[in-house]
Motif scaffolding. Structure first.
Motif, PDB file in Angstrom:
ATOM      1  N   ALA A  89      -1.412  -1.938  -7.014  1.00  0.00           N
ATOM      2  CA  ALA A  89      -2.166  -1.669  -5.785  1.00  0.00           C
ATOM      3  C   ALA A  89      -2.942  -0.383  -5.960  1.00  0.00           C
ATOM      4  N   VAL A 105      -5.273  -3.753   4.680  1.00  0.00           N
ATOM      5  CA  VAL A 105      -5.270  -4.398   3.371  1.00  0.00           C
ATOM      6  C   VAL A 105      -6.676  -4.936   3.135  1.00  0.00           C
ATOM      7  N   HIS A 107      -7.850  -6.009   0.026  1.00  0.00           N
ATOM      8  CA  HIS A 107      -7.720  -7.131  -0.911  1.00  0.00           C
ATOM      9  C   HIS A 107      -6.233  -7.367  -1.123  1.00  0.00           C
ATOM     10  N   ASP A 108      -5.781  -8.593  -0.944  1.00  0.00           N
ATOM     11  CA  ASP A 108      -4.347  -8.887  -1.045  1.00  0.00           C
ATOM     12  C   ASP A 108      -3.938  -9.424  -2.402  1.00  0.00           C
ATOM     13  N   ARG A 110      -5.674 -11.764  -3.831  1.00  0.00           N
ATOM     14  CA  ARG A 110      -6.272 -13.093  -3.922  1.00  0.00           C
ATOM     15  C   ARG A 110      -7.696 -13.117  -3.383  1.00  0.00           C
ATOM     16  N   LEU A 113     -10.511  -9.172   2.257  1.00  0.00           N
ATOM     17  CA  LEU A 113     -10.155  -9.356   3.656  1.00  0.00           C
ATOM     18  C   LEU A 113     -10.943  -8.472   4.608  1.00  0.00           C
ATOM     19  N   VAL A 134      -4.156  -5.443  -5.511  1.00  0.00           N
ATOM     20  CA  VAL A 134      -4.134  -5.163  -4.078  1.00  0.00           C
ATOM     21  C   VAL A 134      -4.893  -3.864  -3.818  1.00  0.00           C
ATOM     22  N   VAL A 136      -5.553  -1.110  -0.611  1.00  0.00           N
ATOM     23  CA  VAL A 136      -5.160  -0.726   0.749  1.00  0.00           C
ATOM     24  C   VAL A 136      -5.804   0.608   1.096  1.00  0.00           C
ATOM     25  N   ALA A 148       2.014  -1.973   0.785  1.00  0.00           N
ATOM     26  CA  ALA A 148       1.746  -2.748  -0.433  1.00  0.00           C
ATOM     27  C   ALA A 148       3.034  -3.142  -1.137  1.00  0.00           C
ATOM     28  N   ARG A 151       5.198  -5.722   1.630  1.00  0.00           N
ATOM     29  CA  ARG A 151       4.557  -6.967   2.040  1.00  0.00           C
ATOM     30  C   ARG A 151       3.904  -7.713   0.892  1.00  0.00           C
ATOM     31  N   LEU A 152       3.468  -6.978  -0.138  1.00  0.00           N
ATOM     32  CA  LEU A 152       2.685  -7.630  -1.187  1.00  0.00           C
ATOM     33  C   LEU A 152       3.332  -7.533  -2.565  1.00  0.00           C
TER      34      LEU A 152
END
Length: 371
Positions: A89, A105, A107-108, A110, A113, A134, A136, A148, A151-152
């Motif tokens: 991240a 976030v 970019h997760d 994938r 966003l 990722v 953030v 990050a 959750r990710l």
């Protein structure tokens, strides 16, 4: 932008007038107050205890105001981690966005966003140039990191800026220094460009001198900074052009700009660097439109740029990846985008490249959490 240019011309003036000397004296007094505030802030954070991330982490920053290439280096490291299958991240504040107090976030790992209004131009540029990393943004490095991590499920953290964020204790610290800045003339804000005293360079694990291709006396700058760090040699680096992307998204060799008559525009921390790079590639820069760092373009400004290029008889317009992050969703005239990457220019330091060492560390080849 005009105010910043006037300030920079004042503090860099080799022969100030009598009035300018009075102004510089006032700035020197303000620098004393800044130094005291800096020391107090750092002391308070030490008393509270800095936060140490539970996974391998690297913080990239600088001790001067203005652009040194932090985001370009962070993206370079993130891409190399992606190549190794490491889920990392990038954590950054997200300058220039409309709500700087929110944590988002961008970019997760994938998909993208958020846009530049909610995330800032640098975060969107990072997200557009990465695929599985990722990204953030948020005012608290710790809160953004914990989001990050929980959750990710990231395995490593890259902090884009944060060396003066005393509440963060990253496992590795990397400071960048722009070779066009003379350390012998550097003074503390607001009398000069330093965020903290030059002696602070000794506390970082790695110092890299950037934009060496734009500084004929880069070797002298490297020697001066090496003395501050007790004789440690610093690697030299450039922002190497790797491609030119046209309006259709097709990538061409950067040499394709040679002989082109262009209108250039950008909104960077170091506004002269972009034009200098274009000139080095053989382009003729008919006009260089400079906007404030993190500037949000309006439709009227973009239309005016297109009209100016047409009036000049230019072969086209060209901008940076950071600026294109804000323009991609707008209806714009044909604009080319110069893509760059971070590249070491000197490999005579012996041993492995410091960038290789950082990637190895972030990839878990050394123990981080127990340090």
């Amino acid at each position: 932008m005009a105010g910043r240019i006037r300030w920079r011309n004042l503090v860099d003036s080799p022969s100030p007038t009598a009035l300018e000397r009075l102004q510089l004296g006032a700035l020197s007094g303000a620098s004393c107050l800044y130094r005291a505030g800096l020391a107090l802030d750092r002391c308070l954070h030490r008393l509270r205890g800095p936060w140490r991330p539970p996974v391998p982490s690297v913080c990239v920053g600088n001790i001067t105001v203005g652009g040194t290439g932090k985001t370009t280096l962070v993206r370079h490291l993130a891409r190399r981690l992606e190549d190794r299958g490491i889920r990392a991240a990038v954590i950054l504040r997200g300058y220039g966005r409309l709500d700087p107090r929110s944590t988002r976030v961008v970019h997760d790992g994938r998909s993208l966003l958020e846009g530049p209004d909610t995330a800032g131009d640098e975060a969107v540029m990072l997200a557009q140039g990465l695929s599985r990393t990722v990204v953030v943004v948020g005012p608290s490095r710790r809160a953004s990191s914990e989001l990050a991590l929980t959750r990710l499920g990231v395995q490593a953290l890259l902090f884009d800026d944060g060396l003066q964020h005393w509440g963060l204790s990253a496992h590795r610290t990397v400071a960048l220094w722009d070779a066009t800045v003379d350390p012998s003339r550097a003074k503390l804000l607001p009398r000069g460009c330093l965020r903290e005293p030059l002696g602070g360079l000794r506390r970082f694990d790695v110092l890299i001198i950037t934009r060496c291709d734009a500084a004929p006396d880069c070797a002298r700058v490297a020697e001066a900074l090496g003395r501050i760090r007790g004789g440690a040699a610093a690697p030299l680096a450039n922002h190497a052009p790797v491609a030119v992307r046209d309006a259709q998204g097709t990538r061409h060799r950067p040499e394709s700009l040679a002989g082109q008559r262009l209108l250039a525009f950008s909104s960077l921390g170091n506004p002269g660097a972009f034009s200098a790079t274009l000139t080095a590639l053989g382009a003729e820069v008919l006009e260089d439109r400079v906007f404030p760092d993190h500037h949000r373009y309006t439709a009227e400004e973009v239309e005016a740029l297109g009209a100016a290029a047409e009036a000049l008889g230019a072969d086209g317009m060209v901008t940076t990846e950071k600026d294109w992050a804000k323009l991609a969703a707008m209806e714009t005239p044909a604009v080319r985008v110069l893509e760059v990457d971070f590249a070491l220019a000197r490999s005579d330091l012996g041993g492995a490249s410091p960038l290789d060492d950082l990637v190895d560390f972030l990839g878990g080849e050394e123990t981080a959490a127990g340090e």
